[in-house]
Design a protein around this motif. Structure first.
Motif, PDB file in Angstrom:
ATOM      1  N   LYS A 217      -5.072   2.495 -12.131  1.00  0.00           N
ATOM      2  CA  LYS A 217      -6.062   1.983 -11.193  1.00  0.00           C
ATOM      3  C   LYS A 217      -5.569   2.175  -9.769  1.00  0.00           C
ATOM      4  O   LYS A 217      -4.387   1.955  -9.469  1.00  0.00           O
ATOM      5  N   MET A 219      -5.733   0.570  -6.374  1.00  0.00           N
ATOM      6  CA  MET A 219      -6.048  -0.747  -5.836  1.00  0.00           C
ATOM      7  C   MET A 219      -6.270  -0.654  -4.331  1.00  0.00           C
ATOM      8  O   MET A 219      -5.441  -0.098  -3.605  1.00  0.00           O
ATOM      9  N   PRO A 226     -10.384  -7.850  -2.548  1.00  0.00           N
ATOM     10  CA  PRO A 226     -10.492  -6.608  -3.308  1.00  0.00           C
ATOM     11  C   PRO A 226     -11.722  -5.784  -2.889  1.00  0.00           C
ATOM     12  O   PRO A 226     -12.849  -6.298  -2.876  1.00  0.00           O
ATOM     13  N   ARG A 229     -11.022  -1.033  -7.308  1.00  0.00           N
ATOM     14  CA  ARG A 229     -10.127  -1.068  -8.465  1.00  0.00           C
ATOM     15  C   ARG A 229     -10.498   0.097  -9.395  1.00  0.00           C
ATOM     16  O   ARG A 229     -10.488  -0.028 -10.609  1.00  0.00           O
TER      17      ARG A 229
END
Length: 334
Positions: A217, A219, A226, A229
């Motif tokens: 993933k 990030m 966030p 992802r």
């Protein structure tokens, strides 16, 4: 093996970094810079591997590795060729600016040659003179090649991959349309990119590197929340073997060429545009894609582009949630 360049002069000082990114050993007695190592890789790499093993076994002098002291692993490179391997991203961004999506884009990779005379370190600020330019992050995977002969096929191209890392390929979105309208490609709209603190050899990634793709993933956080992802190994229309072979179709590539994947992008579970992380999706690796999805869903893009003081964070994790390549963490205009 993990390699980094500490800030020193224009080309940095090559060090070998421990697997956990906590320690480093100076490689100057073997080779002074990463570019010099790439120029003579078959001879130099085994000595660097031995140094890496000794470092991990704690049998040689070592010093703490601080990512703030790191330059880009290649502070400048002979070539930076950025592809656009995730065609889902291309389709969405072109839709946002009202540009048609040719069918050939699914079979013939997009690629541009970016500025490579100076890259940003992983903790260097993103320079931004004017917020009206529409500053955007773009989280990508990159590889560094050895020499690649002209006309190399996919397998030869893939065998030339020496190192893998991450980049924040900054874009100035509001400058792009006028530049592309001239029919001569990006220039002012693509300022200096930043790279992860370390680049990693394919063997050190094990099964995470296969079929010319990084299977982790990617990030992305923006201001501590966030944003993305996305799975870097999914929805990658052109793997790195295909991208490198495309770049080498009419020219040989010199050792130290950096090739980018383009913005990592995943389709939604229904095959359409992805959803934000907050809504259970994998989110986005750039703001332009988030804005496009917002416009498609509600008629208006609500996510702003980057402004001074914003913090961008990009990394990929191992199975214990530790960064593999270190962390790109940049403040806009900082």
């Amino acid at each position: 093996m993990k390699l980094a360049s500490l800030k020193q002069g224009r080309d940095g000082r090559l060090v070998v970094v421990s697997t956990d990114l906590a320690w480093y050993a100076d490689a100057g007695h073997i080779v002074p810079t990463l570019q010099a190592a790439l120029d003579d890789w078959d001879r130099i790499a085994p000595a660097l591997e031995n140094l890496s093993t000794d470092l991990d076994h704690e049998v040689i002098p070592r010093e703490r590795f601080h990512e703030h002291d790191a330059a880009a692993p290649l502070p400048r490179a002979y070539q930076w060729a950025d592809g656009s391997a995730y065609v889902n991203h291309v389709a969405l961004v072109r839709q946002a600016r009202g540009a048609a999506m040719p069918e050939t884009f699914w079979h013939d990779p997009l690629m541009y040659q970016g500025g490579s005379d100076g890259f940003l370190g992983p903790r260097d600020p993103i320079p931004l003179a004017d917020e009206a330019w529409g500053c955007d992050l773009e989280a990508e995977v990159v590889v560094v090649t050895g020499d690649v002969p002209q006309g190399a096929g996919r397998d030869t191209a893939l065998a030339a991959v020496r190192l893998i890392g991450l980049t924040n390929d900054v874009s100035l979105r509001h400058l792009i349309p006028d530049e592309l309208a001239k029919g001569f490609g990006f220039f002012q709209s693509k300022p200096a990119s930043a790279f992860s603190p370390v680049f990693v050899t394919p063997d050190a990634l094990g099964d995470w590197w296969r079929d010319g793709k990084l299977h982790r993933k990617l990030m992305v956080d923006l201001n501590g929340k966030p944003l993305g992802r996305a799975e870097a190994g999914d929805d990658m229309t052109f793997d790195f073997g295909a991208l490198i072979a495309h770049a080498a179709r009419t020219r040989a590539l010199g050792a130290g060429t950096i090739v980018g994947s383009g913005t990592v992008s995943n389709r939604g579970a229904d095959g359409g545009p992805g959803r934000p992380v907050a809504d259970g999706g994998v989110g986005y690796s750039c703001l332009a894609e988030a804005r496009t999805v917002e416009a498609l869903a509600g008629g208006t893009a609500t996510t702003p582009f980057l402004t001074k003081g914003d913090t961008v964070r990009i990394w990929a994790e191992d199975d214990r949630h530790h960064p593999i390549f270190g962390v790109i963490e940049q403040v806009v205009g900082g």
